[in-house]
Scaffold this active site. Structure first.
Site, PDB file in Angstrom:
ATOM      1  CG  HIS A  68      -3.474  -1.806 -10.153  1.00 13.32           C
ATOM      2  ND1 HIS A  68      -2.931  -1.327 -11.094  1.00 13.32           N
ATOM      3  CD2 HIS A  68      -2.741  -1.094  -9.495  1.00 13.32           C
ATOM      4  CE1 HIS A  68      -2.368  -0.421 -11.440  1.00 13.32           C
ATOM      5  NE2 HIS A  68      -2.429  -0.135 -10.320  1.00 13.32           N
ATOM      6  CD  GLU A  69      -3.068  -0.150  -5.196  1.00 12.51           C
ATOM      7  OE1 GLU A  69      -1.770  -0.179  -4.695  1.00 12.51           O
ATOM      8  OE2 GLU A  69      -3.292   0.634  -6.442  1.00 12.51           O
ATOM      9  CG  HIS A  72       1.349  -1.250  -6.791  1.00 14.23           C
ATOM     10  ND1 HIS A  72       3.195  -1.160  -7.915  1.00 14.23           N
ATOM     11  CD2 HIS A  72       0.589  -0.985  -7.654  1.00 14.23           C
ATOM     12  CE1 HIS A  72       1.989  -1.148  -8.832  1.00 14.23           C
ATOM     13  NE2 HIS A  72       0.710  -0.592  -8.202  1.00 14.23           N
TER      14      HIS A  72
END
Length: 383
Positions: A68-69, A72
């Site tokens: 998820h990170e 980003h």
């Protein structure tokens, strides 16, 4: 927020760090899965099987958080935003960037990348669970895959809540930024959403605690408290970055700071400097040339009966271990380096000679002066 921890490695060129608080949530998740969730949902197996299921599911859950990170970070890097790395900690993970997006559309793409990645992972894990069931590869494997599919959808849904600095709050801020053309106004409105979302989670947690779900209720209270504080901190960081735009290190630094000699004993250092000054650290110089930095914390680690026989040189952190900047370096970059500094300070040098020091109080005092002068900054020409 600066976190302690250690470097795990790097993925796609991004440094991955584990904060020590991460171990708390790791073992909480492991315990809840191995002792509660899997025995209740897939009965009939031994404790060793449940422990293995819980361990694999917990590790893959954090791999999902990391993915998820990373999503980003990858999009941020594509948009020209430097990413220092990713840190996993008690409340999940955070990608640490050196600057904010310059356009609303960039903010939308960066914020949206995380939930999209989690949704994709959710479908992949559910597809894996279906395939495992079709192939008869074992109920424990299917249960772990199903759990990971569910938890990734839940991760995406939670992050899409409209509270800054969650992804949903960042999406809201980007839309407000696009609508108003004012990033600061958009940040304030998104922060309000984050603050009230935090209060809502705290209230829900209190209700759950009184209803008997003590562990789940307390966890919601902690999450709400963290979200509320994170929203306020994110707003302060944005406002500070706005104030420091166009400001250089020499504008903010304390010039010609008091220094100490490397051959000074710790006893002399304490008697002549720490007990007579309000400073928590002193630069160490030898004939004007920077040697390092000595802090009160370093002194406290030396046994008191060794103070007379121990020199500053033996205890100090050397100049190679310090964050050193040039006088004309932008404060927006200096601030990022300060957050990564173990001492919370940076030393300003010109031709290897110390000319100033910047601490958190220097930055705070600068911001206060700017506020008192009605928003003036070094962009108007004053130093």
């Amino acid at each position: 927020m600066r976190m302690s921890g250690f470097r795990l490695g790097s993925v796609l060129g991004f440094e991955i760090r584990i904060d020590y608080s991460w171990f708390i949530i790791f073992f909480l998740v492991l315990w809840s899965l191995a002792a509660g969730f899997f025995p209740a949902s897939v009965p009939g197996f031994s404790g060793g099987v449940y422990l293995a299921m819980g361990t694999i599911a917990t590790l893959l859950f954090f791999v999902s958080l990391l993915a998820h990170e990373l999503s980003h970070s990858v999009v941020a890097r594509q948009k020209g935003i430097p990413v220092e790395g990713i840190t996993l900690f008690l409340f999940g993970g955070v990608a640490q960037t050196r600057m904010e997006a310059q356009e609303p559309k960039d903010e939308l793409m960066i914020a949206g990348a995380g939930p999209v990645a989690s949704v994709i992972l959710g479908f992949l894990f559910l597809a894996a669970a279906w395939l495992v069931g079709r192939l008869g590869m074992g109920e424990p494997v299917r249960a772990v895959a199903s759990y990971l599919g569910f938890i990734n959808f839940l991760l995406a849904a939670f992050n899409l809540l409209p509270g800054f600095p969650l992804d949903g709050g960042r999406l809201f801020r980007a839309l407000e930024w696009k609508r108003t053309g004012d990033l600061t106004k958009a940040t304030r409105r998104a922060t309000t959403g984050g603050r009230w979302l935090g209060y809502g989670l705290i209230g829900l947690g209190i209700l759950q605690t009184f209803a008997g779900a003590v562990l789940g209720g307390l966890w919601l209270v902690f999450i709400g408290w963290f979200l509320r504080n994170a929203a306020e901190m994110s707003l302060r960081q944005h406002l500070l970055g706005d104030v420091l735009e166009g400001v250089t290190a020499e504008d903010v630094m304390s010039p010609q700071p008091e220094t100490v000699d490397p051959e000074l004993s710790i006893q002399e250092l304490v008697d002549e400097h720490f007990l007579r000054r309000r400073y928590q650290s002193f630069p160490v110089t030898d004939r004007g040339r920077l040697e390092g930095l000595i802090t009160l914390e370093q002194v406290k680690r030396v046994p008191r009966d060794r103070w007379t026989a121990t020199a500053v040189r033996d205890v100090m952190a050397s100049d190679s271990q310090q964050i050193v900047v040039e006088p004309r370096e932008p404060m927006t970059e200096v601030l990022t380096k300060m957050r990564s500094s173990g001492t919370g300070r940076v030393l300003v040098t010109r031709d290897d000679r110390l000319v100033g020091i910047i601490s958190g109080s220097d930055v705070t005092n600068w911001a206060r002066r700017v506020h008192e002068l009605g928003g003036m900054s070094s962009r108007t020409g004053q130093g």
